[in-house]
Design an enzyme around this catalytic site. Structure first.
Site, short mmCIF file in Angstrom:
data_model
loop_
_atom_site.label_atom_id
_atom_site.label_comp_id
_atom_site.label_asym_id
_atom_site.label_seq_id
_atom_site.Cartn_x
_atom_site.Cartn_y
_atom_site.Cartn_z
N ASP A 124 0.84 -1.20 0.00
CA ASP A 124 0.00 0.00 0.00
C ASP A 124 0.87 1.25 0.00
OD1 ASP A 124 -2.39 1.46 0.10
OD2 ASP A 124 -3.24 0.18 1.66
N ASP A 165 -9.72 3.38 -3.97
CA ASP A 165 -10.50 2.21 -3.59
C ASP A 165 -11.86 2.22 -4.28
OD1 ASP A 165 -8.37 1.72 -1.95
OD2 ASP A 165 -9.49 1.88 -0.07
#
Length: 694
Positions: A169, A241
């Protein structure tokens, strides 16, 4: 990286996994120059498939949950369909993620057996194990753990634990203001230099996107990853996302798909654009999820289930495991679909397959069903006859050159199209979905979801077209409606439909005065004769909304039952700011009633030609001031039966507008909030003091 340099590099690597030359300990993040990697083996020639903990289990997955999900992937048939990766996302590490020796440690309360034992459990079931970290340094409150400064040590540890994949991430990476290309390349080198020599798939996950996250330089955004990620990773996120924990909306699926489609040229065997996870039963209808599966498959995207797989319905499992759809996703050419023709409410996308066939997607983004068409010549095929296999229904038909389908609202048709050979086959006949075109003699606004009420008479039409080589004889359509509804045919059937012909069958449908509110189903059965094939039938189904009773008197409309309501994130909130954490407040004034939503949003009411006026105060909630200076621009519209009755223009956090509109003659009322063209970041909006006179 300049475009011509990237193109040359991709040509050289040809989709292979890139590894560095002589093994050595990797430098700490941001401290050393990045050396050019060299090619090695392909870890996943076609898009990998699996399951991830994040959207379904949230921020605190447990060993027991992961193990039971692994068992379910086996028992449900998902593993055998190709869903191999069991991926533990964030928050697997202890509250203090490293021990005194600098090694990552699992949360002992959630993973008491440790990560190595969990990987062994997953492997014992014929599955592969994935784990999570961040490219930045661990910053409490910003991310659950970070590998910054420990790249080689963490890569070695993941390999010793025998993990097969790692998601990296960039939450702590952006918090530390790092350069994604530099740190992801360093991590990739460390991963491929792991002391165990273990092949580990690298999912590069930079979700930072402007304006959704605020304003960041393009080099730090997900939309820039395509310029460097194909040389260092098996997949790379192409946008933010696709949703929130437990909440994936269809509008965000479309948003991520569109962003993912910007650079199809960098996808290929062993490296894939990644639009994020699949979201069955996380807020989408089955139809909408089937559309996501269609789009992700056409995009040659990784197929990773984001839901709690143990709770999936059989319908969801069937969608996830459809062999014809998966064959398109796993086609060895790994070509990503591109749009043919203009962008819009309806679109055509085409994917070239390894054997020369085409996968064709007919996409309906709109709120009402439509018959969509394209030509075989438009998708790169030549000839006079074509075989069409519907990937979802398995129906095989033959077309003279037109590819058509009746596509539900928010739906998509998926065909595998190739040249036809031999004797003429079953003609490609498209039986339309029942479409409400009028209510009480008034035409339905184009593209809107139909709404009817007790006592209404609606005109319903079913269009049938023959795109085959052979004619169809004696076509007929019957229409079935709920009990106590009456159906009366309004048109005569033609004798035949020759190649290229179509006919529309119309019906008058009358609802009883006491029709129950909610969704109702209309089912059309289309039948026809084909010489040599007998009498064939198709059934098509549409849902219509039966409205609740309209408001009566002086009404606080936010307290009246709506037909439907959407919010850009979370859910519309009655008498509170969106999310419910605070009262509705604008410019320091608190309003006791109203609706809080995030852009984009539509709230729909049935007022049934019973109301004369609507008043409200609209604007951005004061909660936006607690988030930061970015975002917080929106637009507000009041729509009556498709006509704009009020338009606020662009409002900022320092603006409000008064709404006072005439509702005379309006049946269906829509309250729309838009993002003012700059994304939905920090757009917490209010319809305050929403009152109707009826």
């Amino acid at each position: 990286m300049k475009r011509h340099v990237l193109t040359a590099l991709l040509a050289l690597t040809a989709g292979l996994l890139i590894v560095p030359t002589p093994a050595h300990a990797g430098p700490a993040a941001g401290t050393a120059a990045v050396t050019a990697p060299a090619p090695q083996q392909v870890l996943s020639p076609t898009p990998y498939m699996g399951w991830n903990t994040y959207f379904g289990l949230g921020g605190d997955p447990t060993e027991a949950e992961v193990k039971s999900t692994a068992d379910y992937l086996v028992s449900s048939g998902l593993r055998d369909a190709g869903y191999q990766y069991v991926w533990i996302d964030g928050n697997w590490a202890a509250p203090t993620p490293r021990n005194s020796a600098g090694q990552l440690v699992a949360n002992p309360d959630h993973f008491p057996s440790g990560m190595a034992e969990l990987a062994r459990y997953i492997h014992a079931r014929g599955l592969k194990a994935g784990i999570y970290t961040d490219a930045g340094p661990y910053i409490p409150g910003k991310c659950g753990l970070g590998s910054g400064g420990y790249y080689q040590r963490d890569a070695d540890q993941f390999a010793v634990w025998e993990f097969d994949a790692v998601k990296v991430d960039f939450l702590c990476g952006i918090a530390a203001d790092l350069d994604p290309k530099t740190v992801f390349t360093e991590f990739a080198q460390a991963l491929r230099n792991n002391t165990s020599g273990r092949p580990i798939l690298f999912n590069l996950c930079n979700p930072v996107t402007s304006p959704d996250w605020g304003n960041y330089p393009k080099e730090q955004q997900s939309t820039y990853s395509w310029t460097y990620a194909p040389a260092i990773a098996q997949s790379w996120r192409t946008y933010t996302d696709v949703g929130f924990v437990g909440d994936i909306k269809f509008k965000d699926v479309l948003r991520n798909y569109d962003a993912n489609a910007r650079h199809p040229e960098v996808a290929g065997p062993g490296h894939f654009n990644d639009p994020d996870y699949l979201g069955p039963q996380l807020g989408m209808t089955d139809e909408e999820f089937r559309t996501q599966m269609t789009l992700w498959s056409a995009a040659a995207a990784p197929l990773v289930i984001g839901s709690d797989a143990r709770t999936l319905s059989q319908t969801s499992v069937d969608i996830l495991t459809d062999p014809d759809v998966l064959a398109i996703n796993q086609d060895p050419a790994v070509v990503q679909a591109v749009r043919v023709g203009p962008a819009g409410t309806t679109e055509t996308w085409v994917k070239r397959l390894a054997n020369g066939d085409r996968a064709v997607v007919l996409l309906n983004r709109g709120d009402s069903p439509k018959i969509l068409t394209t030509k075989a010549s438009s998708v790169g095929l030549s000839g006079a006859r074509f075989t069409l296999k519907n990937a979802w229904t398995d129906q095989v038909t033959e077309s003279a050159g037109t590819i058509s389908a009746a596509v539900a609202a928010h739906g998509a048709a998926l065909f595998r199209v190739g040249p036809a050979r031999g004797l003429p086959g079953v003609p490609h006949v498209t039986a339309g979905l029942p479409l409400v075109t009028q209510v009480g003699g008034d035409p339905m606004p184009e593209g809107t979801a139909p709404v009817v009420a007790g006592g209404d008479e609606a005109r319903v039409e079913v269009t049938v077209r023959n795109d085959g080589v052979l004619p169809v004889l004696a076509p007929q359509v019957t229409l079935a409606a709920p009990a106590a509804w009456t159906v009366r045919p309004l048109s005569r059937a033609p004798i035949l439909l020759a190649r290229g012909d179509s006919a529309t069958f119309a019906f008058a449908v009358t609802l009883p005065a006491a029709a129950a509110p909610g969704d109702a189903v209309l089912t059309a059965t289309t039948s026809y004769d084909v010489i040599g094939h007998g009498r064939l039938r198709q059934a098509t189904v549409s849902a219509v909304v039966v409205a609740p009773a309209p408001p009566d008197g002086e009404v606080i409309l936010s307290h009246h039952q709506w037909i439907s309501a959407t919010s850009g994130w979370m859910s519309p909130t009655i008498d509170r700011s969106v999310g419910g954490g605070s009262p509705i407040s604008m410019l320091g004034q608190v309003y006791p009633t109203g609706i809080g939503v995030a852009s984009p949003s539509t709230v729909r009411y049935y007022v049934g030609d019973k109301c004369s006026g609507l008043t409200a105060t609209v604007g951005l909630d004061d909660a936006v001031r607690n988030v930061g200076p970015g975002g917080a621009t929106s637009t507000f519209q009041v729509i009556g039966d498709g006509r704009v009755l009020f338009d606020s223009g662009v409002l900022t956090r320092d603006d409000i507008r008064q709404v006072d509109v005439d509702l005379t003659g309006v049946r269906v009322l829509d309250l729309l909030v838009g993002d003012a063209g700059d994304g939905g970041y920090n757009d917490r909006t209010n319809w305050a003091g929403l009152n109707a006179t009826c």
